[in-house]
Design a protein around this motif. Sequence first.
Motif, PDB file in Angstrom:
ATOM      1  N   LYS A  90       1.451  -1.616   1.058  1.00 14.47           N
ATOM      2  CA  LYS A  90       1.921  -0.389   0.414  1.00 14.47           C
ATOM      3  C   LYS A  90       0.868   0.155  -0.553  1.00 14.47           C
ATOM      4  O   LYS A  90       0.569   1.354  -0.550  1.00 14.47           O
ATOM      5  CB  LYS A  90       3.230  -0.678  -0.316  1.00 14.47           C
ATOM      6  N   ALA A 149       5.785 -12.937   2.365  1.00 16.34           N
ATOM      7  CA  ALA A 149       5.989 -11.718   3.149  1.00 16.34           C
ATOM      8  C   ALA A 149       6.137 -10.511   2.236  1.00 16.34           C
ATOM      9  O   ALA A 149       5.614  -9.424   2.524  1.00 16.34           O
ATOM     10  CB  ALA A 149       7.219 -11.867   4.038  1.00 16.34           C
ATOM     11  N   LYS A 150       6.825 -10.690   1.121  1.00 20.88           N
ATOM     12  CA  LYS A 150       7.007  -9.601   0.162  1.00 20.88           C
ATOM     13  C   LYS A 150       5.669  -9.193  -0.463  1.00 20.88           C
ATOM     14  O   LYS A 150       5.389  -8.005  -0.641  1.00 20.88           O
ATOM     15  CB  LYS A 150       7.989 -10.053  -0.923  1.00 20.88           C
ATOM     16  N   GLU A 184       2.670  -9.573   0.921  1.00 21.92           N
ATOM     17  CA  GLU A 184       1.891  -8.896   1.963  1.00 21.92           C
ATOM     18  C   GLU A 184       2.353  -7.453   2.124  1.00 21.92           C
ATOM     19  O   GLU A 184       1.533  -6.542   2.249  1.00 21.92           O
ATOM     20  CB  GLU A 184       2.017  -9.645   3.293  1.00 21.92           C
ATOM     21  N   SER A 185       3.666  -7.250   2.111  1.00 23.16           N
ATOM     22  CA  SER A 185       4.222  -5.906   2.214  1.00 23.16           C
ATOM     23  C   SER A 185       3.765  -5.040   1.039  1.00 23.16           C
ATOM     24  O   SER A 185       3.411  -3.869   1.219  1.00 23.16           O
ATOM     25  CB  SER A 185       5.747  -5.986   2.262  1.00 23.16           C
ATOM     26  N   GLU A 186       3.762  -5.612  -0.135  1.00 21.98           N
ATOM     27  CA  GLU A 186       3.332  -4.886  -1.333  1.00 21.98           C
ATOM     28  C   GLU A 186       1.851  -4.534  -1.247  1.00 21.98           C
ATOM     29  O   GLU A 186       1.444  -3.420  -1.623  1.00 21.98           O
ATOM     30  CB  GLU A 186       3.611  -5.731  -2.580  1.00 21.98           C
TER      31      GLU A 186
END
Length: 118
Positions: free
Chosen positions: A98, A90-91, A93-95
Amino acid sequence: EKHLVLLRDGRTLIGFLRSIDQFANLVLHQTVERIHVGKKYGDIPRGIFVVRGENVVLLGEIDLEKESDTPLQQVSIEEILEEQRVEQQAKQESEKLKVQALKERGLSVPRADTLDEY
């Protein structure tokens, strides 16, 4: 004495401090690596652990009387490793989202693995 050691790479070790020197090199006995994900944690047994002082961020003694007074829930090793993997995905994917948003605005962020440390 039972101690908690936070390492530079983010790992948390808990064990009995057997030796320390002037460079903060440590020898821990009956060591476990504690992984936290949300309100859950899991302990992976590691045995005797030697840590170079340059990797130590924090070293603290654990109060054995208050050790069991934690709001966290202990789960199995397999469960905590799976939750850690999901959290890391999840981290990532978030990165990616961004970085994509910044690219759309004409900005670029250098990747951490390409930065020169010096």
